[in-house]
Design a protein around this motif. Structure first.
Motif, PDB file in Angstrom:
ATOM      1  N   ALA A  34       0.739  -1.344   0.123  1.00  0.00           N
ATOM      2  CA  ALA A  34       0.146  -0.120   0.048  1.00  0.00           C
ATOM      3  C   ALA A  34       0.711   1.178   0.114  1.00  0.00           C
ATOM      4  CB  ALA A  34      -0.888  -0.107   1.375  1.00  0.00           C
ATOM      5  N   ARG A  35       1.889   1.102   0.849  1.00  0.00           N
ATOM      6  CA  ARG A  35       2.940   2.374   0.749  1.00  0.00           C
ATOM      7  C   ARG A  35       3.524   2.629  -0.375  1.00  0.00           C
ATOM      8  NH1 ARG A  35       5.717   4.135   5.515  1.00  0.00           N
ATOM      9  NH2 ARG A  35       7.664   4.897   4.434  1.00  0.00           N
ATOM     10  N   THR A  36       4.072   1.700  -1.090  1.00  0.00           N
ATOM     11  CA  THR A  36       4.790   1.828  -2.443  1.00  0.00           C
ATOM     12  C   THR A  36       3.856   2.293  -3.247  1.00  0.00           C
ATOM     13  OG1 THR A  36       6.010  -0.368  -1.992  1.00  0.00           O
ATOM     14  CG2 THR A  36       6.193   0.679  -4.015  1.00  0.00           C
ATOM     15  N   GLN A  37       2.674   1.743  -3.488  1.00  0.00           N
ATOM     16  CA  GLN A  37       1.450   2.205  -4.200  1.00  0.00           C
ATOM     17  C   GLN A  37       1.197   3.623  -4.156  1.00  0.00           C
ATOM     18  OE1 GLN A  37      -1.920   0.023  -4.453  1.00  0.00           O
ATOM     19  NE2 GLN A  37      -1.744  -0.528  -6.555  1.00  0.00           N
ATOM     20  N   GLY A  80      -9.808   5.091   6.026  1.00  0.00           N
ATOM     21  CA  GLY A  80     -10.313   4.401   4.773  1.00  0.00           C
ATOM     22  C   GLY A  80     -10.505   5.576   3.417  1.00  0.00           C
ATOM     23  N   ILE A  81      -9.983   6.603   3.496  1.00  0.00           N
ATOM     24  CA  ILE A  81     -10.121   7.657   2.547  1.00  0.00           C
ATOM     25  C   ILE A  81      -9.561   7.128   1.144  1.00  0.00           C
ATOM     26  CG2 ILE A  81      -7.884   8.769   3.036  1.00  0.00           C
ATOM     27  CD1 ILE A  81     -10.978  10.951   1.848  1.00  0.00           C
ATOM     28  N   ALA A  82      -8.638   6.107   1.336  1.00  0.00           N
ATOM     29  CA  ALA A  82      -8.166   5.866  -0.005  1.00  0.00           C
ATOM     30  C   ALA A  82      -9.271   4.993  -0.814  1.00  0.00           C
ATOM     31  CB  ALA A  82      -6.967   5.108   0.144  1.00  0.00           C
ATOM     32  N   SER A  83     -10.273   4.375  -0.226  1.00  0.00           N
ATOM     33  CA  SER A  83     -11.232   3.538  -0.784  1.00  0.00           C
ATOM     34  C   SER A  83     -12.499   4.382  -1.111  1.00  0.00           C
ATOM     35  CB  SER A  83     -11.678   2.469   0.369  1.00  0.00           C
ATOM     36  OG  SER A  83     -10.566   1.766   0.698  1.00  0.00           O
ATOM     37  N   ARG A  84     -12.609   5.732  -0.859  1.00  0.00           N
ATOM     38  CA  ARG A  84     -13.694   6.482  -1.414  1.00  0.00           C
ATOM     39  C   ARG A  84     -13.784   6.680  -2.799  1.00  0.00           C
ATOM     40  NH1 ARG A  84     -14.038  10.318   3.891  1.00  0.00           N
ATOM     41  NH2 ARG A  84     -13.295   8.852   5.196  1.00  0.00           N
ATOM     42  N   ALA A  85     -14.840   7.102  -3.248  1.00  0.00           N
ATOM     43  CA  ALA A  85     -14.833   7.299  -4.718  1.00  0.00           C
ATOM     44  C   ALA A  85     -14.909   8.879  -4.897  1.00  0.00           C
ATOM     45  CB  ALA A  85     -16.123   6.927  -5.088  1.00  0.00           C
ATOM     46  N   THR A  86     -15.038   9.617  -4.139  1.00  0.00           N
ATOM     47  CA  THR A  86     -15.112  11.084  -4.204  1.00  0.00           C
ATOM     48  C   THR A  86     -14.362  11.694  -3.009  1.00  0.00           C
ATOM     49  OG1 THR A  86     -17.340  11.547  -3.057  1.00  0.00           O
ATOM     50  CG2 THR A  86     -17.191  11.194  -5.419  1.00  0.00           C
ATOM     51  N   ILE A  87     -13.753  12.863  -3.289  1.00  0.00           N
ATOM     52  CA  ILE A  87     -13.366  13.900  -2.353  1.00  0.00           C
ATOM     53  C   ILE A  87     -14.338  15.137  -2.048  1.00  0.00           C
ATOM     54  CG2 ILE A  87     -11.346  15.531  -1.698  1.00  0.00           C
ATOM     55  CD1 ILE A  87      -9.843  13.646  -3.773  1.00  0.00           C
ATOM     56  N   ALA A  88     -14.432  15.302  -0.838  1.00  0.00           N
ATOM     57  CA  ALA A  88     -15.649  16.265  -0.416  1.00  0.00           C
ATOM     58  C   ALA A  88     -16.883  16.059  -1.170  1.00  0.00           C
ATOM     59  CB  ALA A  88     -14.936  17.640  -0.375  1.00  0.00           C
ATOM     60  N   GLY A  89     -17.319  15.064  -1.909  1.00  0.00           N
ATOM     61  CA  GLY A  89     -18.244  14.940  -2.594  1.00  0.00           C
ATOM     62  C   GLY A  89     -18.395  15.564  -3.807  1.00  0.00           C
ATOM     63  N   ARG A  90     -17.202  16.110  -4.224  1.00  0.00           N
ATOM     64  CA  ARG A  90     -17.122  17.002  -5.625  1.00  0.00           C
ATOM     65  C   ARG A  90     -16.214  16.302  -6.608  1.00  0.00           C
ATOM     66  NH1 ARG A  90     -19.375  22.381  -4.934  1.00  0.00           N
ATOM     67  NH2 ARG A  90     -20.577  22.262  -3.046  1.00  0.00           N
ATOM     68  N   LEU A  91     -15.102  15.863  -6.085  1.00  0.00           N
ATOM     69  CA  LEU A  91     -13.912  15.712  -6.983  1.00  0.00           C
ATOM     70  C   LEU A  91     -13.748  14.114  -6.964  1.00  0.00           C
ATOM     71  CD1 LEU A  91     -11.249  18.170  -5.755  1.00  0.00           C
ATOM     72  CD2 LEU A  91     -12.747  18.556  -7.467  1.00  0.00           C
ATOM     73  N   ALA A  92     -13.487  13.510  -8.205  1.00  0.00           N
ATOM     74  CA  ALA A  92     -13.077  12.097  -7.976  1.00  0.00           C
ATOM     75  C   ALA A  92     -11.720  11.903  -7.399  1.00  0.00           C
ATOM     76  CB  ALA A  92     -12.617  11.815  -9.598  1.00  0.00           C
ATOM     77  N   ASN A  93     -11.883  10.937  -6.516  1.00  0.00           N
ATOM     78  CA  ASN A  93     -10.738  10.402  -5.600  1.00  0.00           C
ATOM     79  C   ASN A  93      -9.473   9.914  -6.289  1.00  0.00           C
ATOM     80  OD1 ASN A  93      -9.149  10.076  -3.526  1.00  0.00           O
ATOM     81  ND2 ASN A  93     -10.524   8.846  -2.477  1.00  0.00           N
ATOM     82  N   GLN A  94      -8.689  10.905  -7.147  1.00  0.00           N
ATOM     83  CA  GLN A  94      -7.546  10.699  -7.801  1.00  0.00           C
ATOM     84  C   GLN A  94      -6.336  11.525  -7.230  1.00  0.00           C
ATOM     85  OE1 GLN A  94      -9.085  11.629 -11.887  1.00  0.00           O
ATOM     86  NE2 GLN A  94     -10.054   9.654 -11.856  1.00  0.00           N
ATOM     87  N   TYR A 132      -3.348   7.812   1.080  1.00  0.00           N
ATOM     88  CA  TYR A 132      -3.790   6.764   0.109  1.00  0.00           C
ATOM     89  C   TYR A 132      -3.233   5.536   0.553  1.00  0.00           C
ATOM     90  CZ  TYR A 132      -5.996   9.750  -3.567  1.00  0.00           C
ATOM     91  OH  TYR A 132      -6.755  10.573  -4.276  1.00  0.00           O
ATOM     92  N   THR A 133      -2.651   5.477   1.955  1.00  0.00           N
ATOM     93  CA  THR A 133      -2.229   4.328   2.390  1.00  0.00           C
ATOM     94  C   THR A 133      -3.429   3.845   3.493  1.00  0.00           C
ATOM     95  OG1 THR A 133      -1.162   5.222   4.472  1.00  0.00           O
ATOM     96  CG2 THR A 133       0.283   4.877   2.695  1.00  0.00           C
ATOM     97  N   LEU A 134      -4.416   4.870   3.509  1.00  0.00           N
ATOM     98  CA  LEU A 134      -5.642   4.471   4.366  1.00  0.00           C
ATOM     99  C   LEU A 134      -6.655   3.810   3.775  1.00  0.00           C
ATOM    100  CD1 LEU A 134      -5.522   7.861   6.419  1.00  0.00           C
ATOM    101  CD2 LEU A 134      -4.382   5.600   6.937  1.00  0.00           C
ATOM    102  N   ARG A 135      -6.502   2.608   3.369  1.00  0.00           N
ATOM    103  CA  ARG A 135      -7.714   1.908   2.836  1.00  0.00           C
ATOM    104  C   ARG A 135      -8.359   1.014   3.763  1.00  0.00           C
ATOM    105  NH1 ARG A 135      -3.831  -1.720  -1.273  1.00  0.00           N
ATOM    106  NH2 ARG A 135      -2.935  -0.051  -2.357  1.00  0.00           N
ATOM    107  N   LYS A 136      -9.654   0.832   3.268  1.00  0.00           N
ATOM    108  CA  LYS A 136     -10.599   0.112   4.282  1.00  0.00           C
ATOM    109  C   LYS A 136      -9.875  -1.174   4.572  1.00  0.00           C
ATOM    110  CE  LYS A 136     -15.507   1.338   3.605  1.00  0.00           C
ATOM    111  NZ  LYS A 136     -16.383   1.518   2.626  1.00  0.00           N
TER     112      LYS A 136
END
Ligand code: HEC
Length: 139
Positions: A34-37, A80-94, A132-136
């Motif tokens: 997860a860290r490397t990725q 678990g923020i890395a596993s969410r689809a959006t940021i602040a409900g507005r932006l794609a989580n990329q 992005y290391t914080l996955r579910k």
């Protein structure tokens, strides 16, 4: 206890220890992966990101896994923020969108409670790497 029972008991203990050890190894591999990725995705450093999260006091408003005293309730939990689809409900989580959000939350959602903290691109990439290391987790 008869010898055969003692043998079975010993085997059971050994099997349990082996199972626990293999789960621990799998978990450690998962964490390292997860860290490397996260670092590849963002071009940031997880370790520097962790320091920056503390320095900027993000934990005053957010629960952040792995950051001491990050128990704030004014903003959403970042567990678990890395596993969410959006940021602040507005932006794609990329990664690039995350960097944008971290640097300019007031431009994206004017008037929301998260302040612009004048983060440099570098700081934002480091923080994004950590986030992005914080996955579910599944176990
Ligand atoms: C004063 C409180 C406050 C501070 C300090 C703060 N935030 Fe926020 N943050 C918020 C609020 C409120 C939101 C929700 C905004 C929205 O959805 O409109 C938010 C949203 C976020 C999100 C999106 C979460 C999601 O579920 O989509 C991330 C990621 C984030 N903040 C990271 C950080 C980081 C990293 C820092 C430190 C550099 C920080 N925040 C500092 C209040 C804060």
């Amino acid at each position: 206890m008869p010898t055969s029972l003692r043998l079975i008991a010993a085997l059971l203990v050994a099997a349990t220890i082996a199972a626990i050890a293999s789960i621990a190894v799998l978990h450690a591999q998962d964490v390292a992966h997860a860290r490397t990725q996260a670092e590849q995705m963002t071009g940031g450093s997880v370790d520097r990101g962790k320091l920056a999260l503390s320095r900027y006091g993000c934990g005053a408003c957010h629960v952040i896994t792995g950051i001491a005293d990050a128990q704030g309730q004014a903003g959403p939990s970042l567990a678990g923020i890395a596993s969410r689809a959006t940021i602040a409900g507005r932006l794609a989580n990329q990664p690039d969108q995350m960097v944008l959000w971290l640097r300019h939350p007031q431009q994206i959602v004017p008037g929301n409670a998260m302040p612009d903290q004048q983060l440099s691109e570098r700081n934002a990439r480091d923080i994004a790497a950590y986030l992005y290391t914080l996955r579910k987790t599944t176990y």
